[in-house]
Design a protein around this motif. Structure first.
Motif, PDB file in Angstrom:
ATOM      1  N   VAL A 221     -26.503 -27.322 -12.334  1.00 56.67           N
ATOM      2  CA  VAL A 221     -25.835 -28.375 -13.072  1.00 56.67           C
ATOM      3  C   VAL A 221     -26.681 -28.853 -14.108  1.00 56.67           C
ATOM      4  CG1 VAL A 221     -25.028 -30.770 -12.713  1.00 56.67           C
ATOM      5  CG2 VAL A 221     -24.542 -29.137 -11.021  1.00 56.67           C
ATOM      6  N   THR A 222     -25.969 -28.999 -15.201  1.00 60.35           N
ATOM      7  CA  THR A 222     -26.722 -29.811 -16.506  1.00 60.35           C
ATOM      8  C   THR A 222     -25.724 -30.740 -16.909  1.00 60.35           C
ATOM      9  OG1 THR A 222     -25.429 -28.102 -18.160  1.00 60.35           O
ATOM     10  CG2 THR A 222     -27.539 -27.388 -17.211  1.00 60.35           C
ATOM     11  N   PHE A 223     -26.502 -31.392 -17.735  1.00 56.40           N
ATOM     12  CA  PHE A 223     -25.879 -32.757 -18.401  1.00 56.40           C
ATOM     13  C   PHE A 223     -25.733 -32.791 -19.789  1.00 56.40           C
ATOM     14  CE2 PHE A 223     -27.849 -34.269 -14.134  1.00 56.40           C
ATOM     15  CZ  PHE A 223     -26.677 -34.707 -13.616  1.00 56.40           C
ATOM     16  N   ALA A 224     -24.287 -33.255 -20.314  1.00 56.58           N
ATOM     17  CA  ALA A 224     -24.238 -33.420 -21.806  1.00 56.58           C
ATOM     18  C   ALA A 224     -23.467 -34.513 -21.879  1.00 56.58           C
ATOM     19  CB  ALA A 224     -23.321 -32.139 -22.250  1.00 56.58           C
ATOM     20  N   TYR A 225     -24.354 -35.489 -22.910  1.00 53.04           N
ATOM     21  CA  TYR A 225     -23.759 -36.780 -23.152  1.00 53.04           C
ATOM     22  C   TYR A 225     -22.895 -36.671 -24.259  1.00 53.04           C
ATOM     23  CZ  TYR A 225     -27.080 -38.155 -19.557  1.00 53.04           C
ATOM     24  OH  TYR A 225     -27.701 -38.064 -18.547  1.00 53.04           O
ATOM     25  N   ARG A 226     -21.942 -37.307 -24.328  1.00 52.40           N
ATOM     26  CA  ARG A 226     -20.929 -37.755 -25.280  1.00 52.40           C
ATOM     27  C   ARG A 226     -20.598 -39.064 -25.350  1.00 52.40           C
ATOM     28  NH1 ARG A 226     -21.674 -32.924 -25.123  1.00 52.40           N
ATOM     29  NH2 ARG A 226     -20.199 -30.959 -25.065  1.00 52.40           N
ATOM     30  N   ASP A 227     -20.029 -39.613 -26.704  1.00 52.14           N
ATOM     31  CA  ASP A 227     -19.572 -40.820 -26.869  1.00 52.14           C
ATOM     32  C   ASP A 227     -18.248 -40.966 -26.393  1.00 52.14           C
ATOM     33  OD1 ASP A 227     -21.705 -41.450 -28.519  1.00 52.14           O
ATOM     34  OD2 ASP A 227     -21.131 -40.551 -30.473  1.00 52.14           O
ATOM     35  N   GLN A 228     -17.457 -39.936 -26.217  1.00 53.50           N
ATOM     36  CA  GLN A 228     -16.216 -40.133 -25.802  1.00 53.50           C
ATOM     37  C   GLN A 228     -15.828 -38.410 -25.383  1.00 53.50           C
ATOM     38  OE1 GLN A 228     -13.351 -41.467 -28.678  1.00 53.50           O
ATOM     39  NE2 GLN A 228     -11.470 -41.285 -27.096  1.00 53.50           N
ATOM     40  N   ILE A 229     -14.928 -38.514 -24.347  1.00 53.09           N
ATOM     41  CA  ILE A 229     -14.413 -37.154 -23.764  1.00 53.09           C
ATOM     42  C   ILE A 229     -12.862 -37.409 -24.161  1.00 53.09           C
ATOM     43  CG2 ILE A 229     -13.835 -35.955 -21.952  1.00 53.09           C
ATOM     44  CD1 ILE A 229     -16.377 -36.956 -20.491  1.00 53.09           C
ATOM     45  N   PRO A 230     -12.672 -36.755 -25.258  1.00 51.93           N
ATOM     46  CA  PRO A 230     -11.225 -36.718 -25.600  1.00 51.93           C
ATOM     47  C   PRO A 230      -9.863 -36.208 -24.798  1.00 51.93           C
ATOM     48  CG  PRO A 230     -12.394 -34.824 -26.691  1.00 51.93           C
ATOM     49  CD  PRO A 230     -13.022 -35.495 -25.827  1.00 51.93           C
ATOM     50  N   ARG A 231      -8.813 -36.628 -24.687  1.00 50.08           N
ATOM     51  CA  ARG A 231      -7.690 -36.248 -24.106  1.00 50.08           C
ATOM     52  C   ARG A 231      -6.923 -35.289 -24.875  1.00 50.08           C
ATOM     53  NH1 ARG A 231      -5.740 -39.609 -20.108  1.00 50.08           N
ATOM     54  NH2 ARG A 231      -7.333 -41.327 -19.834  1.00 50.08           N
ATOM     55  N   SER A 232      -6.178 -34.527 -24.304  1.00 47.63           N
ATOM     56  CA  SER A 232      -5.341 -33.667 -24.957  1.00 47.63           C
ATOM     57  C   SER A 232      -4.206 -34.164 -26.037  1.00 47.63           C
ATOM     58  CB  SER A 232      -4.329 -32.509 -24.019  1.00 47.63           C
ATOM     59  OG  SER A 232      -3.523 -33.344 -23.433  1.00 47.63           O
ATOM     60  N   ALA A 233      -3.658 -33.358 -26.906  1.00 45.87           N
ATOM     61  CA  ALA A 233      -2.722 -33.953 -27.655  1.00 45.87           C
ATOM     62  C   ALA A 233      -1.572 -34.438 -27.118  1.00 45.87           C
ATOM     63  CB  ALA A 233      -2.186 -32.669 -28.633  1.00 45.87           C
ATOM     64  N   GLY A 234      -1.361 -34.197 -25.817  1.00 53.08           N
ATOM     65  CA  GLY A 234      -0.245 -34.978 -25.112  1.00 53.08           C
ATOM     66  C   GLY A 234      -0.735 -36.170 -24.245  1.00 53.08           C
TER      67      GLY A 234
END
Length: 253
Positions: A221-234
């Motif tokens: 398991v590795t970690f990756a930090y994001r400002d936001q996890i986007p949703r799909s176009a729908g």
């Protein structure tokens, strides 16, 4: 501001709204029911909506290809197939019908599409077949909608699992606002996180041990930090995605 009588949205958005209402002490006195569609409905989302607004959640199972497939029973939390408009088969690995309680592929035949008929169309979904319902409607029953193939974890031997991570326990470990698990390799899970504050090494280790305890043996398991996890176009949100190429799976088999 709107004070709705009904709220129709994706389950993940209903969960976020409920958590926000609980945190802010916001009440919706006119709200009678939450209706969800478009994503897998988790039991914890039902509980969050009851806790936040004291209302039930009614789920709908539909697809772009065939429209409405099953609606939640008014008396129970399982689903009634809308057999007047679609023939639904739940098939096991041998393409034989599943018995009640068994999980299989959802194969649908549309009864109302005359422009482009779909006959025994494999939707890429999995569901659990159910027994006849005591409500007396007589329609076929699906106990649970399990999810899409792309949301299944796969091993090098070709075995597939529905990952039961239990995300509510994440907040007991670290200030996690959003997460998404992405299988990058047969033995590697990348955990994408949006957090309220940077995690300490101890919090990362505790979270890693929690994830490993709920995965098959041998994973990293590795970690990756994001400002936001986007949703799909729908507007859909996926908490687990398998990115292992289909060719790699075939080669492993």
């Amino acid at each position: 501001q709107q004070q709705p009588d009904y709220l129709l949205t994706h389950p993940s958005l209903a969960a976020e709204l409920a958590k926000s209402s609980i945190a802010r002490g916001v009440h919706l006195p006119r709200l009678r029911e939450v209706r969800t569609t478009g994503e897998l409905l988790a039991a914890q989302t039902r509980e969050l909506c009851r806790q936040a607004w004291h209302v039930p959640v009614t789920d709908t199972y539909s697809t772009n290809e065939v429209g409405y497939i099953a609606l939640q029973c008014p008396l129970h939390e399982h689903y009634h197939v809308q057999a007047e408009g679609v023939l639904v088969e739940i098939l096991n690995e041998r393409s034989a019908p599943c018995a009640p309680g068994e999980v299989g592929r959802v194969v649908a035949t549309s009864l109302h599409n005359f422009a482009m008929p779909l006959i025994r169309y494999d939707l890429g979904d999995y569901a659990e077949a159910g027994a006849a319902c005591a409500c007396g409607r007589g329609l076929p029953v699906l106990n649970r909608i399990i999810g899409r193939v792309r949301n299944m974890l796969v091993t090098a031997t070709g075995e597939r699992y529905w990952p039961a991570i239990g995300s509510r326990s994440f907040v007991d470990v670290a200030p996690i606002l959003q997460y998404q698990l992405v299988q990058k390799e047969f033995d590697l899970i990348e955990t994408r996180l949006v957090t309220a504050a940077p995690l300490t090494a101890g919090q990362e280790d505790a979270l890693r041990q929690l994830l490993l305890s709920r995965l098959p043996p041998g994973f990293r398991v590795t970690f990756a930090y994001r400002d936001q996890i986007p949703r799909s176009a729908g507007g859909k949100y996926e908490d687990f995605v398998c990115e292992v190429a289909a060719g790699s799976i075939a080669g492993a088999l």
